[in-house]
Design a protein around this motif. Structure first.
Motif, short mmCIF file in Angstrom:
data_model
loop_
_atom_site.label_atom_id
_atom_site.label_comp_id
_atom_site.label_asym_id
_atom_site.label_seq_id
_atom_site.Cartn_x
_atom_site.Cartn_y
_atom_site.Cartn_z
N GLU A 32 20.72 15.43 -85.59
CA GLU A 32 20.12 15.25 -84.27
C GLU A 32 21.08 15.60 -83.14
O GLU A 32 20.68 15.61 -81.97
CB GLU A 32 19.66 13.80 -84.11
N HIS A 33 22.35 15.88 -83.49
CA HIS A 33 23.37 16.22 -82.47
C HIS A 33 23.43 15.13 -81.39
O HIS A 33 23.36 15.41 -80.20
CB HIS A 33 23.07 17.58 -81.83
N THR A 34 23.57 13.89 -81.84
CA THR A 34 23.55 12.77 -80.91
C THR A 34 24.56 11.72 -81.33
O THR A 34 25.21 11.84 -82.37
CB THR A 34 22.13 12.16 -80.83
N THR A 35 24.67 10.69 -80.52
CA THR A 35 25.57 9.57 -80.82
C THR A 35 24.74 8.40 -81.32
O THR A 35 23.51 8.36 -81.14
CB THR A 35 26.34 9.15 -79.57
N ALA A 36 25.43 7.41 -81.90
CA ALA A 36 24.73 6.22 -82.38
C ALA A 36 24.02 5.51 -81.24
O ALA A 36 22.86 5.09 -81.37
CB ALA A 36 25.73 5.29 -83.07
N ALA A 37 24.69 5.38 -80.10
CA ALA A 37 24.09 4.67 -78.97
C ALA A 37 22.86 5.39 -78.44
O ALA A 37 21.82 4.77 -78.16
CB ALA A 37 25.13 4.50 -77.85
N ALA A 38 22.95 6.71 -78.32
CA ALA A 38 21.81 7.49 -77.80
C ALA A 38 20.64 7.45 -78.77
O ALA A 38 19.48 7.34 -78.36
CB ALA A 38 22.25 8.93 -77.54
N TYR A 39 20.96 7.52 -80.05
CA TYR A 39 19.88 7.49 -81.04
C TYR A 39 19.20 6.12 -81.06
O TYR A 39 17.97 6.02 -81.12
CB TYR A 39 20.41 7.83 -82.43
N LEU A 40 19.99 5.06 -81.00
CA LEU A 40 19.40 3.72 -81.00
C LEU A 40 18.52 3.50 -79.77
O LEU A 40 17.50 2.82 -79.85
CB LEU A 40 20.51 2.66 -81.03
N LYS A 41 18.90 4.10 -78.65
CA LYS A 41 18.06 3.98 -77.44
C LYS A 41 16.72 4.67 -77.68
O LYS A 41 15.66 4.14 -77.28
CB LYS A 41 18.78 4.65 -76.27
N ARG A 42 16.71 5.81 -78.35
CA ARG A 42 15.45 6.49 -78.67
C ARG A 42 14.59 5.62 -79.58
O ARG A 42 13.37 5.51 -79.39
CB ARG A 42 15.73 7.83 -79.35
N VAL A 43 15.22 5.00 -80.58
CA VAL A 43 14.48 4.13 -81.49
C VAL A 43 13.91 2.93 -80.75
O VAL A 43 12.75 2.54 -80.94
CB VAL A 43 15.37 3.67 -82.66
N ALA A 44 14.71 2.35 -79.86
CA ALA A 44 14.26 1.19 -79.10
C ALA A 44 13.07 1.55 -78.20
O ALA A 44 12.11 0.77 -78.08
CB ALA A 44 15.40 0.63 -78.26
N ASP A 45 13.14 2.72 -77.58
CA ASP A 45 12.02 3.16 -76.73
C ASP A 45 10.75 3.35 -77.56
O ASP A 45 9.65 2.96 -77.12
CB ASP A 45 12.38 4.48 -76.03
N ARG A 46 10.89 3.94 -78.73
CA ARG A 46 9.73 4.14 -79.59
C ARG A 46 9.20 2.79 -80.10
O ARG A 46 8.00 2.58 -80.22
CB ARG A 46 10.09 5.06 -80.77
N HIS A 47 10.12 1.87 -80.41
CA HIS A 47 9.77 0.53 -80.87
C HIS A 47 8.87 -0.16 -79.84
O HIS A 47 7.83 -0.75 -80.18
CB HIS A 47 11.07 -0.28 -81.07
N GLN A 48 9.23 -0.05 -78.57
CA GLN A 48 8.43 -0.68 -77.51
C GLN A 48 7.12 0.07 -77.31
O GLN A 48 6.06 -0.55 -77.12
CB GLN A 48 9.23 -0.71 -76.21
N ALA A 49 7.15 1.39 -77.37
CA ALA A 49 5.94 2.18 -77.18
C ALA A 49 4.90 1.90 -78.25
O ALA A 49 3.70 1.98 -78.00
CB ALA A 49 6.29 3.67 -77.16
N LEU A 50 5.36 1.55 -79.45
CA LEU A 50 4.45 1.25 -80.55
C LEU A 50 3.89 -0.17 -80.48
O LEU A 50 3.08 -0.56 -81.32
CB LEU A 50 5.15 1.46 -81.89
N GLY A 51 4.37 -0.94 -79.51
CA GLY A 51 3.85 -2.29 -79.34
C GLY A 51 4.62 -3.35 -80.09
O GLY A 51 4.14 -4.50 -80.21
N TYR A 52 5.82 -3.02 -80.58
CA TYR A 52 6.61 -3.98 -81.34
C TYR A 52 7.52 -4.82 -80.45
O TYR A 52 8.22 -5.71 -80.94
CB TYR A 52 7.47 -3.27 -82.39
N GLY A 53 7.55 -4.52 -79.17
CA GLY A 53 8.39 -5.28 -78.26
C GLY A 53 9.76 -4.64 -78.08
O GLY A 53 10.05 -3.56 -78.60
N GLN A 54 10.61 -5.34 -77.31
CA GLN A 54 11.93 -4.81 -77.03
C GLN A 54 12.83 -4.92 -78.26
O GLN A 54 12.67 -5.82 -79.08
CB GLN A 54 12.56 -5.57 -75.86
N MET A 55 13.79 -3.98 -78.34
CA MET A 55 14.73 -3.97 -79.46
C MET A 55 16.13 -3.72 -78.90
O MET A 55 16.33 -2.80 -78.10
CB MET A 55 14.37 -2.86 -80.46
#
Length: 449
Positions: free
Chosen positions: A17-40
Motif C-alpha cells: 500500500e506504500h503507507t505507514t502503520a499510522a496512516a493505514y490504521l487511520k484508513r481502517v478506523a475511518d472505514r470502521h466508523q463508516a460501516l457503523g461499527y463506531g470509533q476505533m
C-alpha cells in the motif's frame, strides 16, 4: 516472483500500500466508523500489537476486509491472520504457470473471490501479447486421467447443460448472482478434473466446460466493475480452452477480453487480442464467433478513431454472420449473436466516430431486421444501446427525442445489477445536464436524480 511475506502479512500489506502503520490504521478506523461499527483507536501501537500476536477485534477485521474488497465470510472462514493472504494471492502466477493440463488445473483454483481494486486492469500490453502467443502455440493436453472413479460423457453433458442455464441466469438475475454460481461451477469442474478418471474425449469436454465457466465468471466480474478479477478469469479460460484443444472457445474468450480492454480506453490492447484470435480463424468452427471477433475489432478501431478500419471490420462482421447458418448449428453460448446485434455494434461505432445520422440508421435496422436484436434476452445490453441512441439524438440537437429514449434506457437499466449499466446512465445524465434549461430535460434529471 511472488510477493514476499516478511514475518507477518501486515508488513507486506504496508509495503504493497506504500503507507505507514499510522496512516493505514487511520484508513481502517475511518472505514470502521463508516460501516457503523463506531470509533476505533488508531495509534500505531495497535499495529505493533497485531504483529506481535494480538488478534484484532472482529469489527476491525471486517473494516480491513471491506477496505480491500474481501467478503466478511472469508474473514470468518479463514481466521486471523490467514485471511490476509488473500490480499497477496499472486495473480501473476496465473500468467506464468505452464500451459499444460497440470498448469490449467492449478490456475483453476479459486483465489477466494474478487480481491482486486475495482476498476483497474492488471495485464500490460506485453503481458497481453505474451498470453495470446502462448494460447496460439499451446498444444492440446487433455489426456485421459486414470485416478479415481471412472466418469463418462454423461458427466460432461451435465456440466454443459448447467452452463447453459448459468448463461441465462446472468440475463435474468444479473452478474452478481451468476458470478457466484460460475465460481461454484468452476470449483466442481476442477474437483472432477483432479479426482476422477476419464477418457481424453471426456477430458476435452471437461476442460471446455472449465473454459466457458471461467469466461462467464470473467464477464460477470467485468460487468460488476472488477476488471483485474475479470482479466484473471479470462486468462484461466484461455488456458482451459487450449488444454482441451478448443480454439473456438479460446477465440470467444479473447473477444470478451477485448471488450474489456477497449472499454477501459485500451483499443490497441484489444486489437492485439483480436488479431491473435483471427490469426487462427481457420480453426474457428463457429460463424457467430467469427462475426463477434470482427464486430469487436470494429468497436476497437472506432474507439481509436480509425473509421476506415472500423467500417471494414463491420462489413467483415456482417459477412461472417451471413455465412454462419442456423443458430441451432452454432455454439449454445452464442444465442445472443444476431444480425441485429451487428447493427447495434455498427451504430455504436458510428456514434464514436462522430456520425450520429449513420448511428441512428443502424439502431433502427437493429430492431426491424428479420433477425432483430432481442431486447428481452439481455436487458443490460438493450439499455446501454438505448442510452447510445439517446446520445445520437442529442448530438443532432433533438432534445425531446433524446429524453424520450433516455427514459426507455432508465426503464431497462434502472434496476440492473451492472456497473456497466450504471456508468452508462451516469454518462447520459451528464450529457443531458448541459440542456437542463430545456423543459423535458429538467424534469428528466429531477426524476432520475
Amino acid at each position: 516472483m511472488s510477493p514476499v511475506l516478511v514475518r507477518h502479512p501486515l508488513h507486506a500489506l504496508l509495503a504493497r500500500e506504500h503507507t505507514t502503520a499510522a496512516a493505514y490504521l487511520k484508513r481502517v478506523a475511518d472505514r470502521h466508523q463508516a460501516l457503523g461499527y463506531g470509533q476505533m483507536a488508531h495509534r500505531k501501537e495497535k499495529f505493533s500489537r497485531w504483529i506481535g500476536g494480538t488478534e484484532p477485534e472482529e469489527t476491525a477485521q471486517y473494516a480491513m476486509a471491506d477496505l480491500h474488497g474481501i467478503a466478511p465470510e472469508e474473514v470468518q472462514r479463514r481466521g486471523w491472520p490467514d485471511w490476509l493472504l488473500l490480499l497477496f494471492h499472486d495473480d501473476r502466477s496465473v500468467w506464468e504457470l505452464p500451459w499444460t493440463a497440470a498448469g490449467t488445473v492449478e490456475a483453476l483454483e479459486d483465489p477466494g473471490g474478487p480481491v482486486d481494486r475495482r476498476g483497474f486492469v492488471i495485464a500490460s500490453l506485453g503481458t497481453l501479447a505474451a498470453t495470446g502467443a502462448h494460447w496460439a502455440a499451446a498444444t492440446p493436453d487433455a489426456v485421459a486421467a486414470t485416478r479415481g472413479r471412472r466418469i463418462g460423457a454423461s458427466a460432461a453433458a451435465l456440466f454443459e447443460t448447467r452452463l447453459d442455464t448459468l448463461r441465462r441466469l446472468d440475463d435474468e438475475v444479473g452478474s452478481t448472482t451468476a458470478y457466484d454460481a460460475a465460481r461454484a461451477e468452476l470449483k466442481l469442474i476442477r474437483h472432477t478434473l483432479k479426482t476422477k478418471s476419464y477418457t481424453s474425449a471426456t477430458g476435452a469436454r471437461l476442460y471446455a466446460a472449465a473454459a466457458e465457466a471461467s469466461r462467464l465468471a470473467g464477464w460477470c466480474a467485468y460487468d460488476g466493475g472488477r476488471l483485474a478479477d475479470a482479466e484473471r478469469r479470462f486468462v484461466v479460460s484461455l488456458r482451459a480452452a487450449a488444454t482441451g484443444g478448443n480454439v473456438t472457445l479460446g477465440a470467444s474468450t479473447l473477444a470478451f477480453w477485448a471488450n474489456l480492454r477497449y472499454s477501459d480506453n485500451d483499443p490497441y490492447g484489444a486489437l492485439g487480442l483480436l488479431e491473435r484470435a483471427l490469426d487462427n480463424r481457420g480453426k474457428i468452427t463457429s460463424g457467430r464467433v467469427l462475426a463477434m471477433l470482427h464486430a469487436r475489432q470494429a468497436r476497437a478501431h472506432s474507439k481509436a478513431g480509425e473509421p476506415t478500419a472500423a467500417y471494414r471490420a463491420i462489413d467483415a462482421a456482417f459477412a461472417a454472420y451471413d455465412r454462419s447458418g442456423p443458430a441451432e448449428h452454432d455454439l449454445p453460448s452464442m444465442y445472443w449473436m444476431t444480425h441485429g446485434e451487428v447493427h447495434e455494434v455498427a451504430a455504436s461505432c458510428a456514434l464514436s466516430l462522430g456520425e450520429p445520422h449513420r448511428a441512428l440508421e443502424h439502431f433502427r435496422l437493429a430492431l426491424h431486421h428479420d433477425d432483430a436484436y432481442d431486447t428481452t434476452t439481455e436487458a443490460r445490453g438493450a439499455g446501454i444501446y438505448l442510452a447510445r441512441q439517446a446520445e445520437a439524438h442529442l448530438e443532432l440537437g433533438d432534445v425531446d427525442a433524446a429524453v424520450e429514449i433516455a427514459e426507455e434506457a432508465i426503464e431497462q437499466l434502472g434496476g440492473a445489477d451492472s456497473a456497466r449499466g450504471s456508468s452508462t446512465l451516469i454518462d447520459l445524465r451528464d450529457r443531458l445536464a448541459a440542456y437542463r434549461t430545456a423543459h423535458p430535460v429538467g424534469d428528466f434529471l429531477d426524476l432520475t436524480a
